[in-house]
Design a protein around this motif. Sequence first.
Motif, short mmCIF file in Angstrom:
data_model
loop_
_atom_site.label_atom_id
_atom_site.label_comp_id
_atom_site.label_asym_id
_atom_site.label_seq_id
_atom_site.Cartn_x
_atom_site.Cartn_y
_atom_site.Cartn_z
N VAL A 189 -64.59 -55.46 26.79
CA VAL A 189 -65.58 -57.40 26.41
C VAL A 189 -64.78 -57.67 25.04
O VAL A 189 -64.10 -57.54 24.61
N PRO A 190 -65.14 -59.31 25.49
CA PRO A 190 -65.11 -59.91 24.21
C PRO A 190 -64.49 -59.65 23.01
O PRO A 190 -65.29 -58.90 22.64
N LEU A 191 -64.17 -60.00 22.19
CA LEU A 191 -63.60 -59.64 20.92
C LEU A 191 -65.15 -60.18 19.86
O LEU A 191 -65.75 -58.76 19.21
N VAL A 192 -65.69 -61.20 20.75
CA VAL A 192 -67.07 -61.89 19.58
C VAL A 192 -67.96 -60.16 20.28
O VAL A 192 -68.91 -60.14 19.16
N MET B 1 -59.04 -66.18 24.54
CA MET B 1 -59.97 -66.86 23.02
C MET B 1 -61.15 -65.35 22.88
O MET B 1 -61.75 -63.85 24.15
N ALA B 2 -61.60 -65.02 21.90
CA ALA B 2 -62.87 -63.83 22.07
C ALA B 2 -63.51 -64.52 21.94
O ALA B 2 -64.11 -63.93 21.90
N ILE B 3 -63.91 -65.50 23.01
CA ILE B 3 -65.06 -65.26 24.17
C ILE B 3 -65.15 -65.10 25.30
O ILE B 3 -66.06 -64.82 25.49
N THR B 4 -63.96 -64.91 25.61
CA THR B 4 -63.54 -64.49 26.25
C THR B 4 -62.94 -62.84 26.70
O THR B 4 -62.47 -62.24 25.57
N SER B 5 -62.63 -61.66 27.79
CA SER B 5 -62.13 -60.60 27.49
C SER B 5 -60.55 -61.00 27.68
O SER B 5 -60.21 -62.41 27.50
#
Lengths: 578, 184
Positions: A189-192, B1-5
């Motif tokens: 999953v993404p970090l966020v 990016m932090a909003i993608t895997s």
Amino acid sequence: MSIATAETGIMGGIAAKFRTCPATGLKVDLAAQSLIKANAVAAVVFLLVGGVFGLMVALTRWPAVHLLPSDWFYLVLTAHGLDVLLLWIIFFEMAVLYFASSVLLNCRLAAPKVAWAAFGLMLFGGLMTNVAVLQGDSSVMFTSYVPMKAEPHFYLGLILFAVGALLGTIVFFGTLVIAKEEQTYEGSVPLVTFGAIVAAIIAVFTLASGAIILVPTFLWSVGYISHIDSVMYKVIWWGMGHSSQQINMAAQVSIWYAIAAITVGAKPLSEKVSRTAFFLYILFLQLASAHHLLVEPGLSAEWRIFNTSYALYLAVLGSMIHGMTLPGAIEAAQRRNGYMNGVFEWLRKAPWGNPAFSGMFLSLTLFGFLGGISGVVLGTEQINLMLHNTIYVPGHFHATVVCGTTLAFMAMTYLVLPLIFQREVIWPKLAKIQPYLFGLGAAGISLFMMGAGTLGVSRRHWDITFSDAAVSFDYPATAFLMMGLNGVFAVVASLGGALYILITVGTVLFGKKVDSKNIVAALGPMPQRQVSSAIKEYGSAGTWNLPGTYILVSVFFVSFVLYYFVNWKYLSEIWPLG
Amino acid sequence: MAITSPEERIWWNERIERGELIWIAIAFCWGIIMFSMMVYWHIEGNQNFSNEAYRISPKVFEQRTEEFTKKFTVREDENTGYPVAKPPAGGDVYMLARLWEWWPMLELEKGQTYRLHLSSLDWQHGFSLQPIGINLQVHPGIEHVVTLTPTQSGTFGVICNEFCGQGHHQMVGRINVVEPGKSQ
């Protein structure tokens, strides 16, 4: 909701209505979108109500103004804590959880009806407790320490709110399961989202602690239980009270990463390090219940030291890691964007005119310098003797919850409006100054409350002149000055808060519709990408040299160490006791 | 990016850069130092929180404080009529908290060590000795014994800093500290 762009299709295994986001190409489940909107709107309404109460509190504590009579002051202070610390923040966090699961994972939301029931319970419970407080017989402060007793519906409302929040958290976990099952994303999953999972896990612990203590307290208030132990109450209540601030912590750090990603293209320096730092929160943050129990009789020194330090400051370690990797990720991204001159060009030419970015960076900086450092100092077993229950304590947590969490949530709103509400932010010039105005006000209140606290001014106190008291006591004149300045900055913060609410409500009602043509512009100013040339000079994204970040964290570390030892020196000068 | 895997699926094997590792090491060591400071202060420091506490019924504590006050009252405060108790140097001292007063007033000698017994008869209260800056939580049903050595003479206020209802802001007590062998 723009049904016009919506499609009905198979989203995962089950038919769901969705639209395709013009900015990211992600499929947005319309059920999730409505829930995000509902929770965000409820959050903002409670921020408005709680913020007005907060201003009244600050104006009463401004000695020259002394706005409210004492009974109203204690009532309004109770309502202020309830509405902003609990309702504004948890409603917004529900929106964040649905966003980080359904939207970021490109997945339909699990059980939207349950999520609506959760929303309804939270709203009903929140209103019930507000009614109890406003009726006037439950001015027991947000903490409601026994044996002081509130009306039964004060506790019942909190319990219903907590049950609702727990249901919402379950929907979040359910959505994760669906996304995994239906392979809506690849790899991890993404970090966020990872950060949001951390927030949700801590939320389960928190809400369970709340239930364990509030259910018997409710039964006590209606007469079925004869006695609640006052120390035990605090140990468990703060398992909810402080741990819920750790939900904020995880949520706001996630938001910092998300905003940095969207506005400057930042990616974590190292997924492993950032994720481990989040994981430390799960393991250790809950121990912070002890921060409120450092001068309670009957708890051993060993218990206090171990818990107040999160074992060996391992949760602080997590935060210090984020405190470096966030500016580091921004610096690396900005250097890739072409700002490579000198040590700080990347920072000077960051999109300071974008309220999402400026709000995020102010939140990060103020949280670290004001909230983080003061929190560790305040949570040091012996130093707490000097500061417990002084107004230093609200000074500290306004730096964490107002400068940190609230400002981060406000910053995120400037992205949520175009992405989820699909509206262009109205009054972009006012939106540009809003985070600065609010940040300045919030930093001022935090600093001056902490200042007054070091001079011994009590928190939750109507009259520091003691005019009605039989025995007199005089605080130094500086303390009065500090409380006056606190009032002035509370007015500044309120202006910033009012502006936020006007912009948000105005945008939702009157903002220009966003479509594929103006979506990127609607996200606010962002740096021109000059990726190709930057990469040539800097090698692959993994190789980096971040002098600016090293300087920033060095300044932070030196401030931390100095402030920490200055307080030990003050401690060594007070009367010996043991 | 932090909003993608993560782009690298096997991200847990990636090398951590030196700068990041150094910062983690510094932060970890700083945590150990801060932890050790608290332990060190228990050994070498003079300002520590007392672990001595007993369960007690509020009635019994009230009785003991009254006996103590009766025995050692030296005068009544001019303005308020509160008894001022001056116990022998080095002895046990009682002060109770109730809605909304600290009782009695105390007179202590500078440089002497006293065992201060604190408890509440009703709700929680906050013992905040000002302008010294010693803050202790006072619970009903628990007798807390704190060893205290005044090192300054003068008049000190005991402010209640735990919210205790509508009269909270009226709850002020007093401790006088006098030079050894003298009285106010």
